[in-house]
Write a protein that holds these residues in place. Structure first.
Motif, mmCIF file in Angstrom:
data_model
loop_
_atom_site.group_PDB
_atom_site.id
_atom_site.type_symbol
_atom_site.label_atom_id
_atom_site.label_comp_id
_atom_site.label_asym_id
_atom_site.label_seq_id
_atom_site.Cartn_x
_atom_site.Cartn_y
_atom_site.Cartn_z
ATOM 1 N N GLU A 1 -2.949 -7.782 5.667
ATOM 2 C CA GLU A 1 -4.207 -7.982 4.948
ATOM 3 C C GLU A 1 -4.859 -9.269 5.420
ATOM 4 O O GLU A 1 -4.229 -10.317 5.449
ATOM 5 N N HIS B 1 0.870 -1.164 0.000
ATOM 6 C CA HIS B 1 0.000 0.000 0.000
ATOM 7 C C HIS B 1 0.912 1.219 0.000
ATOM 8 O O HIS B 1 1.380 1.641 1.049
ATOM 9 N N HIS C 1 -7.958 -4.454 6.155
ATOM 10 C CA HIS C 1 -6.633 -3.958 6.482
ATOM 11 C C HIS C 1 -6.478 -3.892 7.995
ATOM 12 O O HIS C 1 -7.321 -3.326 8.686
ATOM 13 N N HIS D 1 -10.447 -7.739 1.111
ATOM 14 C CA HIS D 1 -9.715 -8.042 2.333
ATOM 15 C C HIS D 1 -9.832 -6.888 3.328
ATOM 16 O O HIS D 1 -10.177 -5.780 2.960
ATOM 17 N N GLU E 1 -4.044 0.761 -3.949
ATOM 18 C CA GLU E 1 -3.927 -0.639 -4.344
ATOM 19 C C GLU E 1 -4.960 -0.908 -5.427
ATOM 20 O O GLU E 1 -5.932 -0.175 -5.555
ATOM 21 N N LYS F 1 -7.829 -6.928 -6.576
ATOM 22 C CA LYS F 1 -7.516 -7.854 -5.500
ATOM 23 C C LYS F 1 -8.787 -8.374 -4.832
ATOM 24 O O LYS F 1 -9.762 -7.638 -4.731
HETATM 25 ZN ZN LIG Z 1 -4.749 -4.151 0.810
#
Ligand SMILES: [Zn+2]
Ligand SMILES: [Zn+2]
Length: 177
Positions: free
Chosen positions: A105, A34, A94, A92, A85, A89
């Motif tokens: 993550e 990140h 953080h 998720h 980011e 992905k």
């Molecule tokens: Zn992340």
């Protein structure tokens, strides 16, 4: 692979993937970290010395508005900067250490379960979910216990708590709000 789908979706939107945009996208995608805008700028400049800050910030804005990149504040653990980011992905949470700034993550079924519960509870269609958890990593818990003990022994006042509940000695710029 994630990067290819980003490129595809840019093409669909009629956005030209200039070399500079490509550099940034690849940095964000491949780092898996990140990174904040300044860091991204420094890294991108190594690949293309002609890149300037304005272009980097403008490109990040464009990628964000195009829904390709997520802009995170990560509980402002280090001040006002934002982190980036790719949206490609898997969802998720953080997990942010408010002391050392380490970001973990968490991928896991509970997040999907939470999403389903919220959707059915409110009859809501979730498009975007962001989960952030702040606290102390295992290492910082140890250090903090030691610091508190030392402060007690010296008869000092305990460190002032961070507004989010922790102690954040690394904070450079604080929100006035
Ligand atoms: Zn992340
Ligand atoms: Zn920590």
């Amino acid at each position: 692979m994630a990067l290819d789908s980003i490129k595809g979706s840019l093409r669909e939107k009629g956005v030209r993937l200039t070399r500079q945009r490509q550099i940034l996208l690849e940095l964000i995608d491949k780092s898996g970290l990140h990174l904040d805008a300044e860091r991204l700028y420094q890294m991108a400049k190594e690949q293309d010395p002609k890149l300037n800050r304005v272009t980097v910030y403008r490109t990040l804005k464009m990628l964000k508005e195009g829904g390709l990149v997520d802009e995170l504040d990560l509980m402002h653990h280090a001040g006002d900067q934002h982190y980036y980011e790719t949206r490609m992905k898997q969802e998720h949470a953080h997990v942010i250490c408010l002391r050392c700034g380490k970001v973990e993550e968490f991928f896991g079924e509970p997040l999907q379960r939470l999403r389903r519960q919220i959707e059915s509870h409110f009859g809501f269609q979730i498009l975007l979910a962001r989960t952030e958890v702040g606290g102390y990593c295992a290492h910082c818990q140890t250090l903090r216990a030691r610091e508190l003990e030392q402060a007690r022994q010296m008869g000092q006042v305990a460190p002032r708590p961070h507004p989010d509940g922790g102690v954040a000695p690394r904070v450079r710029a604080k929100h006035s709000a």
